[in-house]
Design a protein around this motif. Structure first.
Motif: not given
Length: 573
Positions: A305-307, A329-334, A254-267, A355-361
């Motif tokens: 391939k955002i994860t 979103f084929a690469s999205l894990v969580h 098992y391997r997980f490679e972190y990749r994310t996309l900054a699309h929300l305001p940084a402020a 095609g993956c789980q969404i959890s609330q925070t």
């Protein structure tokens, strides 16, 4: 006998290192990024990127510039505030860390601000230095003039399209990012940060201000410390790393490679913590978009391939209902949702598309983001906001701060290392934000605990949330009342009929409709306030605003009126 207390606990706590945020990001094995790991890249031009090693040098260079050119931190740490108003950029995190390394306080301002809104934040922090992106340049110049900040201390940062520029808005001075690493080292134009291990200093030293709207008055600067950022960065990551370990026991490959996309305001906290801090700890890159664009958001998820990502319910609604969504979103894990409640129906629809789980925070600026999170191998379909994070304590109390029975509604009050110590230069607001004994932060969110799960059901504070951004009714009301043709006004949030989960600001006004129309009132607001504060819920004319004998607006009556209007509208259909 003292009153009974019910303190809700997480399943475990973690031992956290006594370490400053800069040392954690750049010089600690707790951060999983390597020296050659790309930490920030431009989504539209991925060759425009910086590694961890390069980011460290940029941070030290910017720290030198802020200290030796603009005197940030000269009179000691935690005093000089640098306001930053910018759309998404790959060097934005280095400005953040550079200000902190210089001994300053990074004050995050929304790129949607008007000049008046930015000027207010500059004045609140008594800031004499401003950093902006090119698209925010005019607003920054106007605000600086209003605050008496010279143009030489208003700096434009350009780091998209391969640029490396930091110079004053009039372009009279030098580009402080000229020369490059070798030249900076040769000239000695780099400044290292102070390594801090003292617990009290880590807890108390303010390094960042995030602005949170109150129910009365103007937004307040939330004090964010080293300990706040470090704990919020490490605790969720420790939890995720335990999940990785469980997965590897089941499957050693098992391997997980972190990749994310900054699309929300940084402020906002989702940007500051979610793009500046967490990815570097998690071990992978952030691909930056200047602003949210849905078709590009889809394309970049596919291309890179955002994860994993955090986003808000209105974007999940777009994902759930848009025919543009296919296999992006084929690469999205969580995926994680927050900033506003998301119902189980929308969650199910969006999960089917992703095609993956969404959890609330759940969390606030004052909690440096999340205080609840769902372990990646657990799932909830009831609309709860997930279990408590490790190291967090919660109580649910009534208006007298007495604990309510489990299953009853009350205000969530919390403790933990990520909780703010208070508000910048505002002792009154700080005192009001904590319980009488000063030990618990009052979140203003009303909820309950049922079957061990937490549910947010209402906000004690009167904030309106639109696309995850806060709108203070008092701010809109003050503006409306400044108009000579509006005699009285009250603002509430009404549900977006599209089902997005947004609240739309609606004004109830006492005015002569023949003298000032709804469109004129909306235009007046548009000229003075940011886009997310517009009166999308409309304008309703009343003979009088309902108020209590003490003069407080009875918003509950206005909500009931709005509810009756919605029911009547459906009945007509």
């Amino acid at each position: 006998m003292p009153p009974r207390r019910t303190i809700y606990l997480p399943t475990k706590d973690y031992e956290l290192p006594d370490i400053d945020i800069l040392t954690l990001i750049y010089d600690s094995p707790e951060s999983w990024t390597q020296e050659n790991t790309v930490v920030h890249a431009e989504a539209a031009l991925p060759s425009n990127a910086i590694t961890k090693a390069q980011a460290r040098v940029y941070t030290k260079r910017l720290a030198w510039v802020f200290r030796h050119v603009f005197s940030i931190g000269t009179n000691g740490p935690g005093k000089d505030v640098v306001v930053c108003i910018s759309s998404g950029q790959i060097l934005l995190s280095n400005v953040f860390y550079g200000v902190i390394a210089a001994g300053g306080v990074f004050s995050a301002a929304s790129s949607a601000f008007t000049a008046g809104e930015l000027a207010r934040q500059i004045k609140q922090g008594r800031s004499s230095c401003i950093v902006c992106s090119e698209d925010c340049r005019d607003v920054a110049i106007k605000a600086a003039k209003e605050c008496g900040v010279p143009a030489s201390r208003v700096l434009v940062l350009e780091s998209m399209g391969g640029k490396r520029v930091l110079r004053d808005v009039e372009k009279k001075g030098q580009n402080w990012l000229d020369g490059g690493e070798v030249e900076w080292v040769k000239r000695g134009d780099l400044l290292d940060w102070e390594k801090i291990t003292d617990k009290k200093t880590l807890k108390d030293r303010v390094v960042c201000l995030l602005y949170s709207s109150g129910t009365t008055g103007v937004p307040k600067g939330v004090n964010i410390s080293h300990a706040n950022l470090v704990s919020e960065g490490l605790i969720p990551q420790y939890q995720i790393r335990e999940y990785f370990a469980r997965q590897r026991r089941l499957n050693p490959a098992y391997r997980f490679e972190y990749r994310t996309l900054a699309h929300l305001p940084a402020a906002h906290i989702a940007g500051c913590q979610g793009y500046f801090v967490n990815p570097s700890i998690a071990g992978g890159p952030v691909f930056w978009m200047p602003k949210f664009d849905f078709p590009l958001f889809l394309e970049y998820n596919r291309r890179y391939k955002i994860t994993t990502f955090f986003t808000v319910p209105p974007i999940y609604l777009l994902i759930a209902k848009s025919p543009l969504v296919t296999d992006q979103f084929a690469s999205l894990v969580h995926a994680i949702t927050g900033a506003a409640p998301m119902g189980p129906e929308l969650q199910a629809m969006a999960e089917k598309k992703l095609g993956c789980q969404i959890s609330q925070t759940w969390g606030l600026s004052e909690t440096t983001g999340s205080v609840t999170a769902m372990p990646w191998d657990q799932k909830d379909e009831t609309g709860s906001v997930s279990p408590l994070l490790p190291n967090v304590r919660m109580r649910i109390v009534d208006d007298e701060e007495n604990d309510v029975e489990e299953g009853q509604e009350g205000e969530f009050i919390v403790q933990g290392p990520m909780i703010t110590t208070g508000y910048w230069a505002n002792e009154t607001a700080t005192k009001e934000a904590f319980t009488k004994d000063g030990a618990w932060f009052k979140t203003g969110d009303v909820g309950l605990c049922k079957d061990g799960k937490f549910y947010v059901v209402d906000r004690k504070k009167e904030l309106i949330k639109y696309k995850g951004l806060q709108v203070a009714p008092a701010e809109l009301e003050a503006l409306l009342l400044s108009h000579k043709l509006i005699l009285d006004a009250a603002v509430i949030g009404v549900p977006d009929p599209s089902g997005s989960g947004n609240e739309l600001p609606r004004a109830y006004v006492v005015a002569d409709q023949s003298m000032i129309s709804e469109s004129e009132i909306k235009a007046f607001v548009s000229q003075n306030l940011a886009q997310h504060k517009q009166l999308r819920g409309g304008v309703v004319y009343l003979d009088a605003i309902p108020k209590s004998p003490s003069g407080k607006i009875l918003r509950r009556e206005l909500r009931e009126l709005a509810k009756r209007e919605r029911v009547a509208g459906r009945a007509k259909i």
